[in-house]
Design an enzyme around this catalytic site. Structure first.
Site, PDB file in Angstrom:
ATOM      1  N   ASP A  82       0.864  -1.165   0.000  1.00 20.36           N
ATOM      2  CA  ASP A  82       0.000   0.000   0.000  1.00 20.36           C
ATOM      3  C   ASP A  82       0.911   1.228   0.000  1.00 20.36           C
ATOM      4  O   ASP A  82       2.118   1.139   0.287  1.00 20.36           O
ATOM      5  CB  ASP A  82      -0.946  -0.006   1.201  1.00 20.36           C
ATOM      6  N   CYS A  83       0.359   2.371  -0.330  1.00 18.39           N
ATOM      7  CA  CYS A  83       1.188   3.520  -0.665  1.00 18.39           C
ATOM      8  C   CYS A  83       1.836   4.148   0.567  1.00 18.39           C
ATOM      9  O   CYS A  83       1.148   4.628   1.458  1.00 18.39           O
ATOM     10  CB  CYS A  83       0.364   4.515  -1.467  1.00 18.39           C
TER      11      CYS A  83
END
Length: 690
Positions: free
Chosen positions: A241-242
């Protein structure tokens, strides 16, 4: 499947073998640069397609994911995803031909979100397919198939996210440790991921921000190595995830430095970094934390996906999809059908369907009446064809000679619509129009600025999560006014999750219905179409009915384990007609049910199959193990075949292992078998003992 992963992997290994160490390392970030000497163009891995191609200009906007789940329709789910991938290819083909390889314009789409919606406070719950592992898994499989296609190459590469045990609180996600026992982990949180990996062959999996039982999800040996690759046989690539890997040392404190975080992630199988921590991957190598082989393996997995997408081929059938295959009339018609089939009729005292012959004036009032955000949800594209609720109702009324009066009524959440006004500055206008109208339609609820992702653009407060199950206070004042002023009141609620909105002669839950929401609402309210949507999650009366938000145990959560009485139960949805299941038989892994339409309106009946295993390890209430829809004319009877979950006669023990139950009971009906959990009128199901 026609795609040849072995050949794609061979080509990837050959190409990667010609790269320098620095070049290989450069390809492990989401914004991978070009390697001109090898003929490799730049590629940005980050694209979104949750309910339409997102964040990259014009595209068809379908209902938000939770609305798609409310359709309970696997075939339509796959058809919608296929259209989305057609549009992604059309836009990619056109944009890349102009040298545009920016973010949100690639073919690796980070959808679907198959996390379990365990708590109605979670702001991102509307991105999911609801609270049930079986429904989530089935819809996830079909969405992935539609995205990836069935050709020689992947049409797009889908992504199951966020792996795993992720559902809030949003404000704590960067440092939170989700503690979960093995039974809940395997019975609830991992179930949909497993089926999308093994049945749908999803090409990628995205990790979550939080820790799971102490391990950061994007660097978890338990999740990424032992479970995903070793137990389940996953062959694709894993993406973080970012900026989640940054959390390892900044927030989770499981590592001390960025190189240590990069090393933990890549050694446990996270191939692609959405973020910038993998800029330190060569430092990790120099410090002896990883080997060059770790970098090579990740790079080969990523290029295998690019070869599977046909990005280096001259015979990819999807390269021929023209830009004009985006935002078509056919796609718009499908968005309208999905909106019609996703909306749920919660209450109706007989006022619906409205008869235009007996109505002269309608008042449409509320902050969501003319709101495009109330149609969109989050992770959305931009439609060229938005029809708000106000516009859809106005078009219908104009065709039938009905006068329409409109008032904003109030701001979505502020106490006034103008900074110089007194509080509740639009209530008088709302009251006078309601008094003048035969029927008042109140368009209330939320939008993705009030429930959504922490830190996402537009969130006003609560870090994206809801603090309660009420509409904002200013809307409560408006609703009180309309209940006093309106002759007949229809409440239309837009939101992505459980809300308790009292009052009205009828109540409709629209979710975030996409670009055609206004047309769909008008057709449904006036009986041009029949309601067929059903709740993919439990609606609760108050958050006091629930455990603490940070408690990840399934005890007293979702319809399978809830001990109270719901406001509206999972699987619930009214119609303008009455259906019944008259008989059913089991043959192997299939149920054959006979369904009758006993009313005077045509419609789509949803047959739901629940199972109760004779075991102390079974959930508290029977769980969904099959569903199917059948279209019926008034007075018509048809048979419908419903495939049963392959795990129907199993339970999960405390160690997380599935074991077979000796005996079980199937309930085939129109809702849950318990009257207190159904509310769908006569819930008497056909019962089969095994």
């Amino acid at each position: 499947m026609m795609r040849d992963r072995t050949e794609a992997s061979r080509k990837a290994r050959e190409l990667v073998s010609r790269m320098t160490l620095e070049e290989k390392a450069s390809q492990l970030k989401y914004d991978a640069p070009a390697i001109d000497r090898l003929g490799i163009p730049a590629y940005n891995w980050w694209n979104e397609a949750l309910h339409g191609v997102a964040r990259a200009g014009t595209a068809t906007v379908f209902p938000q994911a939770i609305g798609l789940a409310a359709m309970f329709d696997e075939d339509l789910q796959e058809k919608i995803a296929s259209v989305i991938s057609d549009e992604a290819r059309a836009k990619y083909n056109g944009q890349s031909s102009h040298g545009d390889r920016d973010i949100y314009k690639g073919l690796t789409v980070w959808s679907p979100n198959i996390n379990i919606f365990r708590d109605p406070r979670w702001g991102r719950g509307h991105e999911t397919y609801g609270e049930d592992p079986y429904l989530t898994g089935r819809l996830g499989v079909r969405f992935i198939r539609g995205l990836q296609g069935n050709g020689k190459y992947l049409k797009t590469a889908a992504c199951s996210k966020h792996f795993a045990v992720h559902s809030g609180p949003e404000s704590l996600r960067h440092q939170f440790d989700a503690r979960v026992n093995q039974k809940d982990l395997n019975e609830t949180y991992l179930s949909a991921f497993k089926i999308t990996v093994q049945e749908a062959e999803v090409e990628s999996v995205m990790g979550a921000y939080n820790r799971v039982n102490g391990e950061p999800a994007c660097g978890s040996e338990t999740l990424l190595k032992k479970t995903l690759r070793e137990k389940w046989g996953f062959k694709g690539h894993v993406v973080s995830d970012c900026w989640a890997i940054r959390d390892f040392h900044v927030n989770h404190k499981v590592t001390a430095t960025a190189p240590e975080s990069a090393a933990l992630a890549i050694k446990n199988g996270c191939d692609l970094n959405c973020g910038n921590t993998y800029l330190h991957i060569l430092e990790a190598l120099q410090e002896g934390l990883i080997t060059e082989e770790d970098i090579t393996t990740a790079c080969e997995r990523l290029f295998t996906t690019r070869f599977l997408l046909g990005l280096f081929a001259d015979d990819c059938e999807y390269d021929r999809i023209p830009v004009t295959d985006n935002d078509t009339d056919e796609h718009a018609a499908l968005a309208l059908e999905a909106a019609e089939k996703s909306m749920v009729l919660l209450e109706n005292d007989g006022i619906l369907p409205l008869n235009p012959e007996y109505i002269r004036t309608i008042a449409v009032i509320g902050p969501n009446a003319d709101s495009i955000p109330a149609l969109e949800g989050n992770y959305n594209g931009t439609s060229s064809r938005y029809v708000t609720f106000l516009e859809g109702l106005r078009r219908y009324c104009e065709k039938h000679g009905i006068r329409l009066l409109y008032s904003l009524g109030c701001h979505l959440f502020k106490d006034r619509t103008s900074g110089l006004s007194q509080a509740d500055d639009r209530l008088a206008e709302a009251a006078m129009y309601a008094e003048a109208a035969d029927v008042t339609i109140a368009c209330l609820g939320l939008d993705a600025g009030l429930e959504g992702e922490e830190g996402d653009t537009g969130n006003e407060y609560f870090s994206g999560d809801k603090k309660d199950l009420l509409i904002p206070e200013t809307q409560r004042h408006l609703l009180d006014t309309l209940q006093r002023s309106a002759r007949k009141l229809i409440t239309v609620i837009s939101a992505g999750s459980s809300l308790n909105v009292p009052g009205g002669n009828a109540k409709v839950f629209t979710w975030y219905p996409g670009q055609a929401g206004g047309t769909a609402l008008a057709e449904l309210l006036f009986g041009e179409k029949n309601f067929s949507g059903h709740l993919p999650l439990t609606f609760y009366t108050d958050i006091s009915d629930l455990p603490d938000f940070e408690d990840y145990s399934m005890a007293n959560r979702t319809y399978r384990y809830f001990t109270g009485k719901p406001l509206y139960p999972f699987g619930y949805g009214l119609s303008y007609t009455d259906y019944s299941v008259t008989k059913a038989d089991e043959a192997g892994n299939e149920i054959r049910a006979e369904v009758s339409n006993n009313g005077s309106y045509a419609g789509d009946a949803l047959v739901q199959v629940y199972v109760a295993c004779d075991s102390p390890l079974a959930p508290l209430h029977p769980r969904l193990c099959g569903f199917g829809k059948v279209s019926l004319q008034a007075g018509e009877t048809k048979s419908v075949s419903i495939r049963l979950d392959s795990l129907t006669n199993t339970v999960v023990n405390e160690q997380g292992d599935r074991i077979t139950a000796d005996h079980y009971t199937l309930y085939i009906g129109l809702g849950q078998p318990d009257p207190d959990q159904s509310f769908n009128g006569d819930c008497s199901p056909v019962i089969i003992h095994r």
